[in-house]
Design a protein around this motif. Structure first.
Motif, PDB file in Angstrom:
ATOM      1  N   LYS A  95       0.894  -1.175  -0.010  1.00  0.00           N
ATOM      2  CA  LYS A  95       0.009  -0.020  -0.211  1.00  0.00           C
ATOM      3  C   LYS A  95       0.907   1.284   0.064  1.00  0.00           C
ATOM      4  CE  LYS A  95      -3.208  -2.766   2.541  1.00  0.00           C
ATOM      5  NZ  LYS A  95      -3.690  -3.046   4.050  1.00  0.00           N
ATOM      6  N   ARG A  96       1.135   1.817  -1.343  1.00  0.00           N
ATOM      7  CA  ARG A  96       1.991   2.706  -1.200  1.00  0.00           C
ATOM      8  C   ARG A  96       1.315   4.103  -1.360  1.00  0.00           C
ATOM      9  NH1 ARG A  96       5.388   1.517  -6.552  1.00  0.00           N
ATOM     10  NH2 ARG A  96       6.745   3.038  -5.756  1.00  0.00           N
ATOM     11  N   SER A 103      19.561  -3.636  -0.752  1.00  0.00           N
ATOM     12  CA  SER A 103      19.711  -4.835  -0.235  1.00  0.00           C
ATOM     13  C   SER A 103      19.654  -4.770   1.356  1.00  0.00           C
ATOM     14  CB  SER A 103      21.155  -5.585  -0.706  1.00  0.00           C
ATOM     15  OG  SER A 103      20.786  -5.547  -2.128  1.00  0.00           O
ATOM     16  N   ASP A 104      20.428  -3.889   1.985  1.00  0.00           N
ATOM     17  CA  ASP A 104      20.562  -3.707   3.445  1.00  0.00           C
ATOM     18  C   ASP A 104      19.054  -3.332   3.945  1.00  0.00           C
ATOM     19  OD1 ASP A 104      23.256  -4.200   3.706  1.00  0.00           O
ATOM     20  OD2 ASP A 104      23.916  -2.248   3.696  1.00  0.00           O
ATOM     21  N   VAL A 105      18.451  -2.412   2.938  1.00  0.00           N
ATOM     22  CA  VAL A 105      17.043  -2.191   3.505  1.00  0.00           C
ATOM     23  C   VAL A 105      16.056  -3.366   3.801  1.00  0.00           C
ATOM     24  CG1 VAL A 105      14.887  -0.735   2.932  1.00  0.00           C
ATOM     25  CG2 VAL A 105      17.409   0.200   2.567  1.00  0.00           C
ATOM     26  N   ALA A 133       7.839  -1.828   8.144  1.00  0.00           N
ATOM     27  CA  ALA A 133       8.632  -3.337   8.051  1.00  0.00           C
ATOM     28  C   ALA A 133       8.435  -3.960   6.736  1.00  0.00           C
ATOM     29  CB  ALA A 133       8.417  -4.033   9.231  1.00  0.00           C
ATOM     30  N   PHE A 134       7.203  -4.384   6.361  1.00  0.00           N
ATOM     31  CA  PHE A 134       6.897  -4.861   5.088  1.00  0.00           C
ATOM     32  C   PHE A 134       7.448  -4.143   3.787  1.00  0.00           C
ATOM     33  CE2 PHE A 134       3.595  -7.048   7.956  1.00  0.00           C
ATOM     34  CZ  PHE A 134       4.161  -8.067   8.035  1.00  0.00           C
ATOM     35  N   ARG A 135       7.272  -2.706   4.046  1.00  0.00           N
ATOM     36  CA  ARG A 135       7.509  -1.906   2.852  1.00  0.00           C
ATOM     37  C   ARG A 135       9.164  -2.103   2.677  1.00  0.00           C
ATOM     38  NH1 ARG A 135       7.815   4.425   2.525  1.00  0.00           N
ATOM     39  NH2 ARG A 135       8.614   4.746   0.554  1.00  0.00           N
ATOM     40  N   CYS A 136       9.763  -2.253   3.767  1.00  0.00           N
ATOM     41  CA  CYS A 136      11.362  -2.494   3.778  1.00  0.00           C
ATOM     42  C   CYS A 136      11.805  -3.538   3.127  1.00  0.00           C
ATOM     43  CB  CYS A 136      11.949  -2.160   5.089  1.00  0.00           C
ATOM     44  SG  CYS A 136      11.958  -0.571   5.866  1.00  0.00           S
ATOM     45  N   ALA A 137      10.811  -4.564   3.310  1.00  0.00           N
ATOM     46  CA  ALA A 137      11.130  -5.712   3.038  1.00  0.00           C
ATOM     47  C   ALA A 137      10.338  -6.326   1.797  1.00  0.00           C
ATOM     48  CB  ALA A 137      10.885  -6.986   4.056  1.00  0.00           C
ATOM     49  N   ALA A 138      10.054  -5.324   0.932  1.00  0.00           N
ATOM     50  CA  ALA A 138       9.233  -5.573  -0.235  1.00  0.00           C
ATOM     51  C   ALA A 138       9.983  -6.378  -1.276  1.00  0.00           C
ATOM     52  CB  ALA A 138       9.077  -4.075  -1.012  1.00  0.00           C
ATOM     53  N   THR A 195      12.607  -1.558  -5.715  1.00  0.00           N
ATOM     54  CA  THR A 195      12.238  -0.190  -6.178  1.00  0.00           C
ATOM     55  C   THR A 195      10.798   0.242  -5.394  1.00  0.00           C
ATOM     56  OG1 THR A 195      10.680  -1.069  -7.978  1.00  0.00           O
ATOM     57  CG2 THR A 195      12.447  -0.327  -8.562  1.00  0.00           C
ATOM     58  N   ASP A 196      10.296  -0.875  -4.593  1.00  0.00           N
ATOM     59  CA  ASP A 196       9.086  -0.336  -3.607  1.00  0.00           C
ATOM     60  C   ASP A 196       9.744  -0.068  -2.075  1.00  0.00           C
ATOM     61  OD1 ASP A 196       7.275  -0.863  -5.538  1.00  0.00           O
ATOM     62  OD2 ASP A 196       7.328  -2.879  -5.317  1.00  0.00           O
TER      63      ASP A 196
END
Length: 375
Positions: free
Chosen positions: A20-21, A271-273, A338-343, A347-348
């Motif tokens: 959900k962006r 990748s760190d994100v 957290a889920f956004r970081c682990a997309a 690009t997300d």
């Protein structure tokens, strides 16, 4: 288990959840380079052996105050053996892929950490040793473990760093320490790690990608402030406007690995994100990224947590040992971020600077709601 083991079992697949962006190889550092900045030794070296070489003063770029300078250490191999009682198991405080870590006390009373490379993988660890030393000589931030010196004499590869007394984040999440981390402390730890990664990505001399962000590489101080450690897998990236990634062999820890990096071998700061997103879920749930003893539908923590999130059962994700009530809106925001970081797609994902700002917003919201409840 290594990454290929997890891939073979099919447990690295990530759920394609809808978001959900809103709206090269490390160089050997010469003795001349390392001693370019003179410093007063903390201990008189009476041995005939060559003293430990000392890191120069790092660049002074930081988003937050740096750690207090604690000087440099000059120790020979014989002196290191003496203060660790010949690397006695009684002094050992940790063990990892590189080797064992020992706690030692200097004559002036200061405590230091000594990381010694494993003998059985000596040749293979040489590049990792050089890489970590080279990077740590160039960085300083209060949320990064500070290099005090190193020694590569004979068949020894030793890194000496500041001692961080309160163990690893993973140990705390496993309940190995008396005091349980409360929600506020977990949030502050997340912010500290975000600060450290932002510094590495944006404010170091060159962009540094850690490549092994995980709870066992997060050390805690007496006041539960976090310090990121272990730079053996880290890579530097020279800023080039026309280049968005570097192609490199995959390194990291299964469960934290950016799946896009795993598939394409294209490494970026994002990748760190991704690893940071997995760490955020681990902070809240206390579960490891892969829990093989759980039922099949719960073994991949991020997948299990996202299903709970989608069902509106956020509180079921929380560490069962965490007895305090966490505001549901704050919890939902934390998990969503957290889920956004682990997309699955880089690009997300946000960059780490945005991650810091978002976590600040969550902290402000948390304290506002907490104070309102108290009143």
């Amino acid at each position: 288990m290594n990454c290929s083991d997890y891939v073979a079992m099919g447990i690295l697949a990530f759920p394609c959840f809808p978001l959900k962006r809103k709206g090269a190889t490390a160089q050997t550092i010469s003795s001349k380079e390392l001693n370019s900045k003179e410093s007063v030794s903390t201990k008189v070296n009476t041995s005939s052996e060559a003293p430990l070489r000392v890191a120069p003063i790092p660049p002074r770029f930081s988003l937050s105050p740096k750690s207090t300078g604690i000087g440099t250490i000059h120790l020979s191999i014989n002196e290191i053996r003496e203060i660790t009682q010949n690397f006695s198991p009684l002094y050992m405080i940790g063990e990892g892929g590189f080797g064992s870590v020992y706690r030692a006390k200097l004559d002036d009373g200061r405590i230091i950490a000594i990381k010694r490379a494993k003998k059985e993988n000596f040749a293979a660890l040489q590049a990792e040793f050089r890489n970590e030393v080279e990077l740590l000589t160039k960085i300083e931030h209060r949320s990064l473990v500070r290099l005090l010196g190193y020694n590569d004499q004979g068949n020894e590869r030793i890194i000496i760093t500041e001692y961080v007394p309160n163990g690893t984040l993973r140990e705390h999440l496993d309940g190995q320490h008396v005091k349980l981390l409360n929600f506020n402390q977990r949030l502050e730890i997340a912010i500290d790690v975000a600060h450290a990664l932002t510094y590495l990505h944006l404010y170091a001399e060159k962009t540094i990608i850690h490549r092994d962000v995980k709870s066992s590489n997060i050390l805690l101080t007496e006041n539960f402030r976090a310090k990121v450690a272990d730079f053996g897998f880290a890579r530097t990236v020279s800023p080039q406007p026309d280049k968005t990634h570097i192609s490199t062999k995959v390194r990291g820890t299964a469960g934290y690995l950016d799946l896009e990096y795993l598939k394409t071998y294209q490494l970026t700061p994002k990748s760190d994100v991704y690893s940071f997103g997995i760490l955020l879920i681990e902070l809240l749930s206390a579960r490891r990224p892969v829990e093989m003893k759980k039922p099949p539908n719960e073994r991949i923590t991020v997948r299990w947590a996202f299903n709970k999130y989608e069902e509106g059962n956020d509180t079921e994700i929380l560490d069962p040992a965490l007895e305090e009530m966490v505001d549901k809106d704050v919890l939902h925001k934390f998990l969503g971020f957290a889920f956004r970081c682990a997309a699955p797609s880089r690009t997300d994902r946000p960059d780490m600077k945005e991650a810091v700002e978002k976590l600040w917003d969550i902290r402000r919201d948390y304290w506002r709601r907490t104070l309102a409840t108290v009143r």
